[in-house]
Design a protein around this motif. Structure first.
Motif, short mmCIF file in Angstrom:
data_model
loop_
_atom_site.label_atom_id
_atom_site.label_comp_id
_atom_site.label_asym_id
_atom_site.label_seq_id
_atom_site.Cartn_x
_atom_site.Cartn_y
_atom_site.Cartn_z
N ALA A 81 -6.18 -1.26 3.73
CA ALA A 81 -5.69 -0.06 4.40
C ALA A 81 -6.31 0.09 5.79
CB ALA A 81 -5.99 1.17 3.56
N ARG A 82 -7.61 -0.17 5.90
CA ARG A 82 -8.26 -0.09 7.21
C ARG A 82 -7.67 -1.12 8.17
NH1 ARG A 82 -12.85 0.45 3.87
NH2 ARG A 82 -13.38 -1.75 4.18
N LEU A 115 0.80 -1.22 0.00
CA LEU A 115 0.00 0.00 0.00
C LEU A 115 0.84 1.27 0.00
CD1 LEU A 115 -2.86 -1.01 2.47
CD2 LEU A 115 -2.90 -0.99 -0.01
N GLN A 148 -10.16 -1.46 -5.95
CA GLN A 148 -10.19 -0.31 -5.04
C GLN A 148 -10.84 -0.68 -3.72
OE1 GLN A 148 -10.98 3.80 -6.44
NE2 GLN A 148 -12.80 3.70 -5.15
N SER A 149 -11.91 -1.47 -3.77
CA SER A 149 -12.58 -1.89 -2.55
C SER A 149 -11.64 -2.75 -1.69
CB SER A 149 -13.84 -2.68 -2.91
OG SER A 149 -14.46 -3.20 -1.75
N THR A 191 -6.86 6.12 4.19
CA THR A 191 -7.12 5.85 2.78
C THR A 191 -6.65 6.97 1.87
OG1 THR A 191 -9.36 6.76 3.06
CG2 THR A 191 -9.10 4.38 3.26
N GLU A 192 -6.54 8.20 2.42
CA GLU A 192 -6.08 9.31 1.57
C GLU A 192 -4.61 9.16 1.19
OE1 GLU A 192 -6.37 10.88 5.86
OE2 GLU A 192 -7.58 9.70 4.46
N GLN A 193 -3.89 8.28 1.87
CA GLN A 193 -2.49 8.05 1.53
C GLN A 193 -2.33 6.99 0.43
OE1 GLN A 193 -0.11 7.22 5.00
NE2 GLN A 193 -0.83 9.04 6.10
N ILE A 194 -3.41 6.33 0.09
CA ILE A 194 -3.35 5.28 -0.94
C ILE A 194 -3.26 5.92 -2.32
CG2 ILE A 194 -4.61 3.37 -2.03
CD1 ILE A 194 -5.92 2.89 0.68
N HIS A 244 -8.85 -0.51 -0.10
CA HIS A 244 -9.35 0.27 1.02
C HIS A 244 -9.55 -0.61 2.26
CE1 HIS A 244 -11.04 3.91 -1.43
NE2 HIS A 244 -9.73 3.79 -1.50
#
Length: 310
Positions: free
Chosen positions: A210-211, A185, A203-204, A217-220, A207
Motif C-alpha cells: 500500500a505504501r 488492494l 498484513q505486513s 493503509t486505512e483503506q485496506i 501495508h
C-alpha cells in the motif's frame, strides 16, 4: 551421522531462513547454525552459500538435499517398524488445524490405519491456540498446528512447510495488469485468524504494498478467518484475494476456477508443527512418526517444486 542435524538441514532448506527454522524447531538461530556447520564438517562440504545475504544452498547442498530427506524419512520408517514389533493400540486423541484437514489428513489416517490397525483415532479440528491449550491440559495426545509450542512439557517438530500464494477467482483480476498490486488492494485481502503468524506476515506485506502504491493503509480491508473452508468459499464467490497455500486449492487451480496472481512479494510459507508431550507413550510416538512419513509422502511433489526453485 546425527539424524537431528539432517532434519535441521531439510527444514532449513524448506524455510530458507535460519530464524524461521529456529522458531520451527524451538532452538536459537545460533544453535541451528552450529548444527549446519557440524553437518558440513562431517560431510566435508559446504551446504549453505554464506557469500550472499539472500538464503541459497550451494550446488552441493542442492544435490544432497533429496538424499538427506530420504535418510530422515528412512529413520522415521525404522522407528515406526521397530514399534510395530510390539502391539500398538489404543485411543489416539489427535488435534489438527483445518489446513491439515484440507490437505494430508486423510492420507495420514489411511496410513495410520494400515500401519497400526489397533489405534483408534479421536479427531479434534480447531484453531492453533485451542489445540495448544488442550494439549497442555492433557486433553490431546498430539496437536498438529501452526508453529511449535514453547514449553518444557512439549516436544515440537516442523512437519510441513506450505508455500503461500495470492489466489483469486479466474476473471476477477487481470494477472498481467501493470497496477496489479493496487487492483488487489482495492479488494478485501483474505487470510487466516488474527494474531497467527501467517496473518501477521501477510498484513505486513499488504501495508508495504500500500505504501509503495501510494494508498492510505486505512483503506485496506483485511478479512481474517480461522476457517479454511470459509476463505476458499469467499474466493469462490469473488469476494476478495486470498493469501493461502496453493496446496489446499490445487483442484480449483487445476480446473481453472482459481488462478495464482504473480504479485510480489509472496507471503512466507506456513510452517506446520507436530507437538506431543515429552512423556508421550510408545503408541503416541508411533503415531507421531507415522504422521511425519504420511505428510512427507503427500507433500513430495510440493517439495520437489521447492528444490527446483532453489
Amino acid at each position: 551421522m546425527n539424524i537431528r542435524f539432517l532434519e535441521t538441514f531439510v527444514t532449513l532448506a524448506q524455510l530458507e531462513s535460519f530464524r524461521a527454522t529456529a522458531r520451527a524447531l524451538h532452538a536459537t538461530p545460533a544453535a541451528i547454525s552450529l548444527r549446519i556447520r557440524s553437518l558440513e564438517d562431517e560431510l566435508k562440504t559446504e551446504l549453505v552459500d554464506r557469500s550472499t545475504a539472500a538464503f541459497r544452498l550451494t550446488p552441493a547442498g542442492q544435490s544432497l538435499l533429496l538424499l538427506a530427506k530420504n535418510v530422515v524419512d528412512a529413520a522415521l520408517a525404522l522407528r515406526e517398524a521397530a514399534v510395530r514389533e510390539v502391539e500398538v493400540g489404543g485411543k489416539l486423541r489427535l488435534g489438527v488445524i483445518e489446513t491439515v484437514v484440507h490437505s494430508w489428513l486423510a492420507h495420514y489416517v489411511t496410513h495410520l490405519n494400515a500401519t497400526f490397525p489397533h489405534i483408534e483415532v479421536d479427531l479434534t479440528v480447531d484453531s492453533s491456540s485451542v489445540l495448544q491449550r488442550r494439549l497442555l491440559s492433557g486433553e490431546l495426545d498430539i496437536a498438529i498446528r501452526l508453529e511449535g509450542i514453547d514449553s518444557t512439557q512439549i516436544v515440537s517438530s516442523a512437519i510441513a512447510s506450505y508455500p503461500v500464494r495470492w489466489i483469486a477467482k479466474r476473471g476477477m483480476l487481470s494477472p498481467r495488469a501493470h497496477d496489479l498490486a493496487l487492483r488487489v488492494l482495492k479488494r478485501p485481502v483474505l487470510t487466516f485468524g488474527r494474531g497467527t503468524a501467517p496473518q501477521v506476515a501477510l498484513q505486513s506485506i499488504v501495508h508495504m504494498l500500500a505504501r509503495q502504491a501510494g494508498m492510505p493503509t486505512e483503506q485496506i480491508r483485511i478479512t481474517c478467518s480461522p476457517s479454511v473452508a470459509a476463505i476458499v468459499q469467499l474466493v469462490r464467490d469473488g469476494y476478495g484475494v486470498a493469501g493461502i497455500p496453493s496446496l489446499i486449492v490445487s483442484d480449483a487451480l487445476q480446473s481453472g476456477e482459481f488462478v495464482e496472481l504473480p504479485l510480489r512479494p509472496m507471503p512466507p510459507p506456513i510452517v506446520v508443527s507436530l507437538c506431543l508431550p515429552v512423556n508421550a507413550s510408545p503408541m503416541v510416538r508411533a503415531a507421531a512418526d507415522a504422521a511425519h512419513v504420511a505428510c512427507s509422502d503427500y507433500c513430495m511433489p510440493m517439495r520437489k517444486e521447492l528444490i527446483e526453485a532453489l
